[in-house]
Design a protein around this motif. Structure first.
Motif, PDB file in Angstrom:
ATOM      1  N   VAL A 152      -8.050  11.540   7.976  1.00  0.00           N
ATOM      2  CA  VAL A 152      -9.073  12.344   8.647  1.00  0.00           C
ATOM      3  C   VAL A 152     -10.444  11.786   8.255  1.00  0.00           C
ATOM      4  CG1 VAL A 152     -10.064  14.643   8.936  1.00  0.00           C
ATOM      5  CG2 VAL A 152      -7.591  14.365   8.605  1.00  0.00           C
ATOM      6  N   VAL A 153     -11.205  11.362   9.256  1.00  0.00           N
ATOM      7  CA  VAL A 153     -12.474  10.686   9.009  1.00  0.00           C
ATOM      8  C   VAL A 153     -13.596  11.397   9.776  1.00  0.00           C
ATOM      9  CG1 VAL A 153     -13.702   8.486   9.056  1.00  0.00           C
ATOM     10  CG2 VAL A 153     -11.197   8.509   8.884  1.00  0.00           C
ATOM     11  N   PRO A 154     -14.543  12.015   9.074  1.00  0.00           N
ATOM     12  CA  PRO A 154     -15.691  12.620   9.763  1.00  0.00           C
ATOM     13  C   PRO A 154     -16.508  11.551  10.492  1.00  0.00           C
ATOM     14  CG  PRO A 154     -15.517  13.425   7.503  1.00  0.00           C
ATOM     15  CD  PRO A 154     -14.563  12.283   7.624  1.00  0.00           C
ATOM     16  N   ASN A 155     -17.138  11.937  11.572  1.00  0.00           N
ATOM     17  CA  ASN A 155     -17.937  10.987  12.342  1.00  0.00           C
ATOM     18  C   ASN A 155     -19.003  10.304  11.501  1.00  0.00           C
ATOM     19  OD1 ASN A 155     -16.560  11.459  14.757  1.00  0.00           O
ATOM     20  ND2 ASN A 155     -17.904  13.155  15.347  1.00  0.00           N
ATOM     21  N   LYS A 156     -19.625  11.064  10.589  1.00  0.00           N
ATOM     22  CA  LYS A 156     -20.703  10.479   9.788  1.00  0.00           C
ATOM     23  C   LYS A 156     -20.167   9.406   8.825  1.00  0.00           C
ATOM     24  CE  LYS A 156     -20.618  14.068   6.169  1.00  0.00           C
ATOM     25  NZ  LYS A 156     -21.421  15.103   5.457  1.00  0.00           N
ATOM     26  N   VAL A 157     -18.933   9.579   8.356  1.00  0.00           N
ATOM     27  CA  VAL A 157     -18.337   8.568   7.476  1.00  0.00           C
ATOM     28  C   VAL A 157     -18.025   7.310   8.279  1.00  0.00           C
ATOM     29  CG1 VAL A 157     -16.330   7.992   6.058  1.00  0.00           C
ATOM     30  CG2 VAL A 157     -17.409  10.235   5.837  1.00  0.00           C
ATOM     31  N   HIS A 158     -17.457   7.495   9.463  1.00  0.00           N
ATOM     32  CA  HIS A 158     -17.151   6.338  10.301  1.00  0.00           C
ATOM     33  C   HIS A 158     -18.435   5.597  10.675  1.00  0.00           C
ATOM     34  CE1 HIS A 158     -16.018   4.179  14.059  1.00  0.00           C
ATOM     35  NE2 HIS A 158     -14.938   3.913  13.333  1.00  0.00           N
ATOM     36  N   ALA A 159     -19.475   6.352  11.007  1.00  0.00           N
ATOM     37  CA  ALA A 159     -20.756   5.723  11.331  1.00  0.00           C
ATOM     38  C   ALA A 159     -21.317   4.978  10.120  1.00  0.00           C
ATOM     39  CB  ALA A 159     -21.749   6.790  11.810  1.00  0.00           C
ATOM     40  N   GLY A 160     -21.103   5.549   8.933  1.00  0.00           N
ATOM     41  CA  GLY A 160     -21.563   4.881   7.714  1.00  0.00           C
ATOM     42  C   GLY A 160     -20.851   3.555   7.478  1.00  0.00           C
ATOM     43  N   LEU A 161     -19.564   3.505   7.780  1.00  0.00           N
ATOM     44  CA  LEU A 161     -18.811   2.259   7.647  1.00  0.00           C
ATOM     45  C   LEU A 161     -19.360   1.184   8.585  1.00  0.00           C
ATOM     46  CD1 LEU A 161     -15.153   3.638   7.471  1.00  0.00           C
ATOM     47  CD2 LEU A 161     -16.347   2.441   5.632  1.00  0.00           C
ATOM     48  N   ILE A 162     -19.610   1.573   9.812  1.00  0.00           N
ATOM     49  CA  ILE A 162     -20.142   0.625  10.797  1.00  0.00           C
ATOM     50  C   ILE A 162     -21.505   0.106  10.354  1.00  0.00           C
ATOM     51  CG2 ILE A 162     -20.826   0.299  13.193  1.00  0.00           C
ATOM     52  CD1 ILE A 162     -17.816   0.757  12.761  1.00  0.00           C
ATOM     53  N   LEU A 163     -22.350   1.013   9.861  1.00  0.00           N
ATOM     54  CA  LEU A 163     -23.690   0.620   9.424  1.00  0.00           C
ATOM     55  C   LEU A 163     -23.622  -0.325   8.232  1.00  0.00           C
ATOM     56  CD1 LEU A 163     -26.730   0.952   9.803  1.00  0.00           C
ATOM     57  CD2 LEU A 163     -26.618   2.941   8.268  1.00  0.00           C
ATOM     58  N   GLU A 164     -22.726  -0.031   7.290  1.00  0.00           N
ATOM     59  CA  GLU A 164     -22.557  -0.899   6.120  1.00  0.00           C
ATOM     60  C   GLU A 164     -22.165  -2.315   6.557  1.00  0.00           C
ATOM     61  OE1 GLU A 164     -22.410  -0.433   2.433  1.00  0.00           O
ATOM     62  OE2 GLU A 164     -23.936   0.952   3.176  1.00  0.00           O
ATOM     63  N   ALA A 165     -21.229  -2.391   7.502  1.00  0.00           N
ATOM     64  CA  ALA A 165     -20.775  -3.698   7.985  1.00  0.00           C
ATOM     65  C   ALA A 165     -21.909  -4.438   8.685  1.00  0.00           C
ATOM     66  CB  ALA A 165     -19.585  -3.523   8.927  1.00  0.00           C
ATOM     67  N   GLN A 166     -22.688  -3.728   9.476  1.00  0.00           N
ATOM     68  CA  GLN A 166     -23.795  -4.349  10.194  1.00  0.00           C
ATOM     69  C   GLN A 166     -24.869  -4.854   9.241  1.00  0.00           C
ATOM     70  OE1 GLN A 166     -24.939  -1.183  12.853  1.00  0.00           O
ATOM     71  NE2 GLN A 166     -23.489  -1.793  14.451  1.00  0.00           N
ATOM     72  N   ASN A 167     -25.174  -4.057   8.239  1.00  0.00           N
ATOM     73  CA  ASN A 167     -26.221  -4.446   7.291  1.00  0.00           C
ATOM     74  C   ASN A 167     -25.811  -5.641   6.430  1.00  0.00           C
ATOM     75  OD1 ASN A 167     -27.910  -2.415   8.158  1.00  0.00           O
ATOM     76  ND2 ASN A 167     -27.318  -0.970   6.563  1.00  0.00           N
TER      77      ASN A 167
END
Length: 230
Positions: free
Chosen positions: A103-118
């Protein structure tokens, strides 16, 4: 006094030794003065030590720990004696992995994407916190691997701090994440070599896709996941 100790080395490798002068011995390892394993995998960092009255006791502890699995050594480093006991009882037994959705909250998933992008074009990495299969947070970590574009290694101090905080009542460490900037969204051969087989959850962030895995003693098993609001 005498000490048994564990070093965290480059590429996530662990080295176990013993000494009668811990401070000097670690300095020798850190400066590459000791030929062999640790010189080939600098930098190194002391992650565990224990004091003994006699050299024989320290040597006995060293030999015992060297015979342990990686996941059992990691449990010792983080002070998880319940896990050490479980691994000892289950040695040689087949292990099962839960297929329950993560179970993954949207904000956690968004945080993963942002970490990868940065981190692009290097691999990002960090720690997943939560409860069971519910991921509630991320602890970003520095990728200390010498070739971060194709490999990752979580900063050992971040790991130590996270497990110490957990023991003191903080967020529970349930797994790890990293990105594949230009690769597939499934575990690589290097990931398999680095895996501890400790049933933790792994998230792999690849271009256009994030996948979830269970790190079992028999290898990575894919996990379904559900994104929820929050």
């Amino acid at each position: 006094m005498f000490w048994a100790y564990i070093l965290h080395c480059r590429a996530g490798k662990l080295y176990t030794g013993h000494t009668d002068d811990l401070e000097r011995r670690i300095w020798q390892h850190e400066t590459g003065q000791i030929p062999g394993f640790t010189r080939d995998f600098l930098p190194v960092k002391l992650v565990w030590s224990e004091e003994f009255v006699t050299r024989e006791e320290a040597k006995k502890a060293e030999r015992q720990i060297k015979g342990w699995s990686r996941r059992k050594k990691l449990a010792l480093i983080r002070g998880d004696w319940d896990a050490i006991s479980r691994y000892a009882k289950s040695k040689g037994s087949p292990s099962t992995s839960s297929g329950q959705p993560v179970v993954v909250p949207n904000k956690v998933h968004a945080g993963l994407i942002l970490e990868a992008q940065n981190a692009h074009p290097s691999e990002c990495c960090g720690i997943l916190t939560g409860n069971g299969t519910e991921v509630t947070g991320l602890i970003p970590a520095q990728n200390v691997h010498p070739t971060p574009a194709t490999h990752f290694e979580v900063d050992p101090q971040t790991l130590i701090n996270a497990h110490r905080a957990e023991r003191e009542g903080g967020p529970q460490v349930i797994g790890y994440y990293h990105s594949h900037p230009n690769g597939p969204s499934y575990p690589s051969e290097t990931d398999a070599q680095m895996a501890a087989g400790d049933n933790t959850i792994w998230a792999i962030v690849a271009p256009g896709e994030t996948t979830w895995w269970r790190d079992t003693p028999d290898g990575f098993l894919p996990l379904p996941y559900t994104q929820v609001r929050g």
